[in-house]
Motif scaffolding. Sequence first.
Motif, mmCIF file in Angstrom:
data_model
loop_
_atom_site.group_PDB
_atom_site.id
_atom_site.type_symbol
_atom_site.label_atom_id
_atom_site.label_comp_id
_atom_site.label_asym_id
_atom_site.label_seq_id
_atom_site.Cartn_x
_atom_site.Cartn_y
_atom_site.Cartn_z
ATOM 1 N N ALA A 196 0.834 -1.205 0.000
ATOM 2 C CA ALA A 196 0.000 0.000 0.000
ATOM 3 C C ALA A 196 0.869 1.256 0.000
ATOM 4 N N LEU A 197 1.946 1.229 0.769
ATOM 5 C CA LEU A 197 2.850 2.383 0.828
ATOM 6 C C LEU A 197 3.510 2.617 -0.531
ATOM 7 N N ALA A 198 3.922 1.537 -1.187
ATOM 8 C CA ALA A 198 4.553 1.670 -2.504
ATOM 9 C C ALA A 198 3.586 2.278 -3.517
ATOM 10 N N ILE A 199 2.336 1.825 -3.485
ATOM 11 C CA ILE A 199 1.333 2.391 -4.396
ATOM 12 C C ILE A 199 1.092 3.860 -4.079
ATOM 13 N N GLY A 200 1.014 4.180 -2.782
ATOM 14 C CA GLY A 200 0.806 5.564 -2.378
ATOM 15 C C GLY A 200 1.946 6.469 -2.825
ATOM 16 N N LEU A 201 3.181 6.002 -2.674
ATOM 17 C CA LEU A 201 4.341 6.793 -3.100
ATOM 18 C C LEU A 201 4.353 6.962 -4.618
ATOM 19 N N ALA A 202 4.032 5.889 -5.332
ATOM 20 C CA ALA A 202 3.977 5.972 -6.795
ATOM 21 C C ALA A 202 2.890 6.948 -7.245
ATOM 22 N N THR A 203 1.753 6.906 -6.559
ATOM 23 C CA THR A 203 0.657 7.820 -6.881
ATOM 24 C C THR A 203 1.077 9.268 -6.644
#
Length: 214
Positions: A196-203
């Motif tokens: 979830a953190l990786a997706i949030g950072l990518a977003t």
Amino acid sequence: MNILMENFGLLLEALGTTLLMAVVAGIGSLILGVLVTVARVSPIPILRAAAFGYVQFFINVPLLALLLLAVFALPDAGLILPLLPTAIIVLTFYEAAYVAEAVRSGVNTVGVGQIEAARALGLSLGQSLRLVVIPQSLRAVVQPLGNVMIALAMNTALAAVVGVVELTSRVNKVNLVYAQPIEIFTAAGLVYMAIALAIGLATGWVERNVAIVR
């Protein structure tokens, strides 16, 4: 920690399955969601009605019910697919409804004047949507789409219920052998949090770059 290391290969394989489902269903739901949005803003009544019905159905029916229906009911209708592709297809159709709602909210941010200007330049409705409306809509909803992708990654865990051996399923099987739920499920929870953190950072990265492009 020894338990996790002893089963590292199996857990890594299950994590790969989870990531595969999230990536494939994520790409599919983005494409399908945009198409549904185009249908919802189309001047053709039957397309608008079909897109509205699609969104309402998938938003109001639980994902678990859809997975169970696809796995156990479709074979009776003569449509037999392996478990993993079935789960990916269901996730794609389910999340596409949420993508469509997010993108439609972005469409509402596009000024009517821009659409009229595009038509005045001789662009057809399809060209106006493809070149003016949809690109601006997607820029406006990067963060909401990121939230949908995070929800999708978390929802992959439900595939364990219908027999897909992804991370949650494998973790549960390891726990049945070692009976160490705190250590095992805490580790799994941290992995999901990292996803979830990786997706949030990518977003966030995409959103910042999109703002620069504007």
